[in-house]
Enzyme design. Structure first.
Site, PDB file in Angstrom:
ATOM      1  N   GLY A 129       2.083  -6.454  28.654  1.00 10.42           N
ATOM      2  CA  GLY A 129       3.386  -7.086  28.865  1.00 10.42           C
ATOM      3  C   GLY A 129       4.195  -7.198  27.596  1.00 10.42           C
ATOM      4  N   THR A 131       7.660  -5.213  27.452  1.00  6.49           N
ATOM      5  CA  THR A 131       9.065  -5.042  27.846  1.00  6.49           C
ATOM      6  C   THR A 131       9.610  -6.268  28.574  1.00  6.49           C
ATOM      7  OG1 THR A 131       8.750  -2.668  28.008  1.00  6.49           O
ATOM      8  CG2 THR A 131      10.617  -3.571  29.212  1.00  6.49           C
ATOM      9  N   GLU A 132      10.844  -6.582  28.269  1.00  4.41           N
ATOM     10  CA  GLU A 132      11.527  -7.684  28.943  1.00  4.41           C
ATOM     11  C   GLU A 132      12.861  -7.182  29.485  1.00  4.41           C
ATOM     12  OE1 GLU A 132      11.859 -11.088  26.433  1.00  4.41           O
ATOM     13  OE2 GLU A 132       9.686 -11.188  26.113  1.00  4.41           O
ATOM     14  N   ALA A 135      14.753  -6.346  26.504  1.00  2.00           N
ATOM     15  CA  ALA A 135      14.057  -5.795  25.337  1.00  2.00           C
ATOM     16  C   ALA A 135      13.191  -4.624  25.772  1.00  2.00           C
ATOM     17  CB  ALA A 135      13.195  -6.868  24.683  1.00  2.00           C
ATOM     18  N   GLY A 136      13.754  -3.428  25.676  1.00  2.00           N
ATOM     19  CA  GLY A 136      13.017  -2.224  26.035  1.00  2.00           C
ATOM     20  C   GLY A 136      12.586  -1.520  24.759  1.00  2.00           C
ATOM     21  N   ILE A 162       6.266  -3.876  34.311  1.00  2.00           N
ATOM     22  CA  ILE A 162       4.871  -3.939  33.869  1.00  2.00           C
ATOM     23  C   ILE A 162       3.965  -3.188  34.861  1.00  2.00           C
ATOM     24  CG2 ILE A 162       2.975  -5.441  33.136  1.00  2.00           C
ATOM     25  CD1 ILE A 162       5.643  -5.589  31.461  1.00  2.00           C
ATOM     26  N   GLU A 370       7.620   4.531  27.853  1.00  2.00           N
ATOM     27  CA  GLU A 370       7.038   4.583  26.495  1.00  2.00           C
ATOM     28  C   GLU A 370       8.040   5.065  25.460  1.00  2.00           C
ATOM     29  OE1 GLU A 370       4.019   3.619  25.619  1.00  2.00           O
ATOM     30  OE2 GLU A 370       3.194   3.265  27.608  1.00  2.00           O
ATOM     31  N   SER A 373      13.734   9.404  25.783  1.00  2.00           N
ATOM     32  CA  SER A 373      13.984  10.608  24.984  1.00  2.00           C
ATOM     33  C   SER A 373      14.969  10.302  23.855  1.00  2.00           C
ATOM     34  CB  SER A 373      14.574  11.718  25.856  1.00  2.00           C
ATOM     35  OG  SER A 373      13.602  12.183  26.755  1.00  2.00           O
ATOM     36  N   GLU A 374      15.940   9.446  24.163  1.00  2.00           N
ATOM     37  CA  GLU A 374      16.952   9.112  23.150  1.00  2.00           C
ATOM     38  C   GLU A 374      16.298   8.429  21.946  1.00  2.00           C
ATOM     39  OE1 GLU A 374      17.225   8.644  26.414  1.00  2.00           O
ATOM     40  OE2 GLU A 374      18.890   9.990  26.863  1.00  2.00           O
TER      41      GLU A 374
END
Lengths: 390, 383
Positions: A129, A131-132, A135-136, A162, A370, A373-374
């Site tokens: 856990g 990512t929020e 907040a990526g 998640i 994960e 691409s950017e």
């Protein structure tokens, strides 16, 4: 330079190929189409199956039931798992990798004893856990807080996207314990058991692809975690997360490779069965050159991933960037391969009965999960520019 | 698996790179501009031992393995040496001279290899004909035995190094009806009666390499200059494929490294809207893509080298993937590099301009990208 696999690696590759073709691949379509509830049950079974041939323990120590294989071997096995069923790869990877890896790297002996054997046997399912909602890729922007209260930490906040949240037994949760610590500091990692009061899992998301692997939000509502469940050092959570994600990046690249490889294999087989204008369609260059393109793309992608795995294993200075290169190339080219595969199947490719329809939807996650691409391009370019400036 | 170079290879790579930067790179721009082969550059390559790397020491070479040959070729490309001269090197050493070395008698080796390994003589390989490119078996140059000589008739085209060659390995058929099985190889010296070369072609890129037709007009070749056995020529051309997809592609891998560094350096210097263009994500994006292409190209090319070093049978999937990738993705990367330079990228003063023209050749020379896909798809058909 040596591109040869050793005997053990060849054996692992063959074992996984055979096992996944028999046990995992035949369930992939049903898993994709199953209800959320049924999918959860099927996924738990798949994780058990994969545990039975030692997949979940490949990167873990023998002391906990693992086999301590090298990363290249793990990539070879993972490609086969992902090729058979991308969803199963994702859930197994989230448990043994995203949960298991930080446990291996930063856990105390007691923590490892408590969780790793279960994870490796597939009796326990873990999740990660970080990512929020806001907040990526910018993981330092997490808002979940951890406040010390006596010998406990109290967590508040929410996590999203998640993998395994609905089927997990235990989670790793990243939370701020010190907002003033400056960039990269003040985040701590906690192990939170599913049945901890205040740990609430949302409804599984309805996703485009990877429908067999459940994804949901996790809410932490005055969730009290004992001091002994701090993973690693207080305040070092962000660095731990980044170290974990380096493995995750290779993993995500590998799932894209599995998808691309499955696309090639289905499209190639179909092109030899399907006739138009009196000829098998693989006799037309419009079709056969697409197959060749898919081959070139998967072949190059596989080498980039193997290079990244080797670099990580042998501690090369540029291993993180090579992982980004592998992930960027593979995920984007897997999307192209999936597009070509659907095209080779023509109308049938658009029908859910055929696996390429699923692969097309699954492939897209590679560009996003994960680290998009950017973000990979930003990281790679930063490295290129740093080298040019020095 | 192990993807690192040995310490020795790293030292060698750095030596070649420094040599190229210090001694020869300055000769390239003018050579490209004038479409002139630089004999001065060639001589320096020879003195550095770079024209005879794979041959045994007693024949004037240094006994290098294929990987090391690729390391040298990549380092030259990385230093910014134009692909024209590097193509001349590739055609000379790996296509022409090595075919003589691999298939020649002791006498032939002693006669030709030492002169070729040092670059005193220049070699070329004559396979392609006006009517026979990728379909090599359809060649129409003939060889007829007459007394103790072979009489060759026909013409070859697109022959790299032909206008400056001393020796040409010519492929001709002894019997067209036999197809591939009639193809035979001959070592033809430039002053054998009946051997002549055409005017050098004006090419889009690789301009410093000289390319022309070769004419065989009742060309008399002594029988001792038959290379290998009658009817085995097609197999010899096949053997050059693994060089063509390794040591002849490695310069393009080096070229990608060069372009990447040039483009990154320029992006840091060039300012627009008050900041270096490197700060704009659209520019960063291109740099990232060039880097990824370079990494993948490198892995594919060195795999062919490793296959050859470990004496594996020709793996056509490996060969064709490397060739098609370097050709197609490499050209795309070169175009992106130009784009980073904007208007300046279009001007000859900046070396990236020629890199784009040069990169186009990799899609065509030695087997087009289409032929590579044809080969790959044919094998997929059996899988």
């Amino acid at each position: 330079m040596n591109y040869d696999l050793n005997e053990e690696q060849v054996m692992i590759q063959e074992n996984f190929q055979n096992f996944c073709a028999k046990e995992i691949e035949p369930r992939a379509q049903d898993l994709d189409k199953a209800s959320k509830e049924d999918a959860g049950i099927m996924m738990k079974e798949n994780i058990k199956k994969l545990a039975s041939i030692g997949y979940l323990g490949m990167l873990h120590d023998e002391a906990y039931g693992g086999s301590n294989n090298d990363l290249v071997s793990h990539v070879l096995a993972s490609e086969e798992v992902a090729k058979a069923c991308a969803s199963s790869f994702l859930s197994a990877g989230a448990s043994a990798g995203l949960f298991g890896m930080p446990m291996k790297l930063f856990g105390t002996e007691e923590q490892k004893q408590k969780y790793l054997p279960g994870i490796i046997k597939g009796d326990l399912i873990g999740c990660f856990g970080l990512t929020e909602p806001e907040a990526g890729s910018d993981a330092a922007a997490v808002k979940t807080t951890a406040v010390k209260k006596g010998d406990k930490w109290v967590l508040n906040g929410s996590k999203t996207f998640i993998t395994n949240a609905t089927i997990c037994d235990v989670a790793i949760i990243f939370a701020y314990n010190d907002k003033d610590a400056g960039p990269g500091g003040g985040v701590t990692c906690f192990i939170v058991d599913r049945d901890t009061p205040g740990f609430v899992v949302g409804k599984p998301f309805d996703k485009m692809g990877f429908r067999g692997s459940p994804t949901a939000e996790i809410f932490l509502e005055d969730c009290e975690v004992p001091e002994s469940n701090v993973l690693g050092e207080v305040g070092k959570g962000f660095i731990q997360a980044m170290q974990t994600l380096e493995y995750g990046r290779i993993g995500m690249a590998t799932v894209s490779l599995g998808i691309a490889s499955a696309c090639l294999s289905y499209a190639n087989a179909y092109s030899k069965e399907r006739k138009t204008f009196g000829k098998f369609i693989n006799r037309y260059q419009e079709i056969s050159f697409k197959l060749a393109d898919m081959f070139i793309m998967t072949d190059a992608a596989r080498l980039l991933i193997l290079q990244a795995a080797w670099a990580k294993e042998s501690g090369q200075a540029d291993s993180a960037i090579l992982a980004s290169c592998a992930k960027l190339f593979t995920s984007e080219h897997a999307v192209k391969c999936a597009n070509m595969a659907v095209q080779v199947f023509g109308g049938y490719g658009y029908i859910s009965e055929y696996p390429v329809e699923r692969l097309y939807r699954d492939a897209k996650l590679g560009d996003i999960g994960e680290g998009t691409s950017e973000i990979q391009r930003v990281l790679i370019a930063k490295d290129v520019l740093n080298n040019a400036a020095s | 698996m192990e993807f690192g170079l040995t310490e020795e290879q790293i030292m060698f790579r750095d030596t070649v790179y420094r040599f190229a930067k210090n001694e020869i790179v300055d000769l390239c721009e003018e050579a490209d501009l004038k479409s002139e082969f630089s004999f001065e550059l060639w001589k320096k390559l020879g003195e550095m031992g770079l024209l005879g790397l794979p041959f045994p020491e007693e024949l004037g070479g240094s006994g290098a393995d294929v990987t090391t040959c690729c390391v040298a070729a990549e380092a030259l490309g990385h230093a910014g040496i134009d692909q024209g001269h590097l193509l001349a090197l590739g055609a000379h050493t790996y296509l022409g001279t090595d075919t003589i070395y691999k298939n020649g008698t002791d006498e032939q080796r002693k006669k030709y290899i030492p002169k070729l390994a040092t670059g005193e003589w220049i070699c070329c390989m004559g396979l392609t004909e006006p009517g026979s490119g990728s379909d090599a078996a359809s060649m129409s140059t003939t060889a007829v035995k007459k007394g103790d000589k072979y009489i060759l008739n026909g013409s070859k085209t697109f022959i790299t190094n032909a206008p400056i060659c001393n020796v040409c390995v010519v492929f001709a058929t002894v019997d067209k009806k036999l197809g591939n099985a009639g193809i035979s190889a001959f070592i033809v010296e430039k002053d054998f009666p009946g051997f002549s070369t055409g005017e050098p072609f004006h090419k889009m890129g690789v301009k410093a390499s000289t390319t022309s037709e070769v004419f065989l007009d009742n060309c008399e070749v002594p029988e001792e200059n038959l290379l290998g056995e009658i009817g085995h020529g097609f197999a010899y051309t096949h053997e050059t494929l693994s060089w063509d997809r390794s040591a002849l592609l490695a310069p393009f891998v080096g070229g990608l490294k060069f372009m990447l560094e040039e483009a990154a350096g320029y992006a840091l210097e060039r300012e627009q809207f008050g900041k270096p263009i490197a700060k704009f994500q659209a520019i960063q994006h291109k740099l990232a893509d060039i880097k990824v292409t370079m990494e993948a190209a490198k892995m594919l090319v060195y795999r062919v080298a490793h296959d050859k070093d470990t004496e594996k049978p020709l793996n056509h999937m490996h060969l064709s993937t490397a060739k098609a990738f370097v050709g197609d993705w490499g050209l795309q990367a070169a175009s992106e590099a130009i784009q980073v330079f904007g208007g300046y990228g279009y001007i000859h003063d900046y070396p990236v301009e020629r890199m784009l023209r040069d990169a186009k050749l990799a899609q065509i020379g030695g087997g087009t990208s289409e032929i590579q896909r044809f080969i790959i798809s044919r094998i997929l058909g059996f899988m």
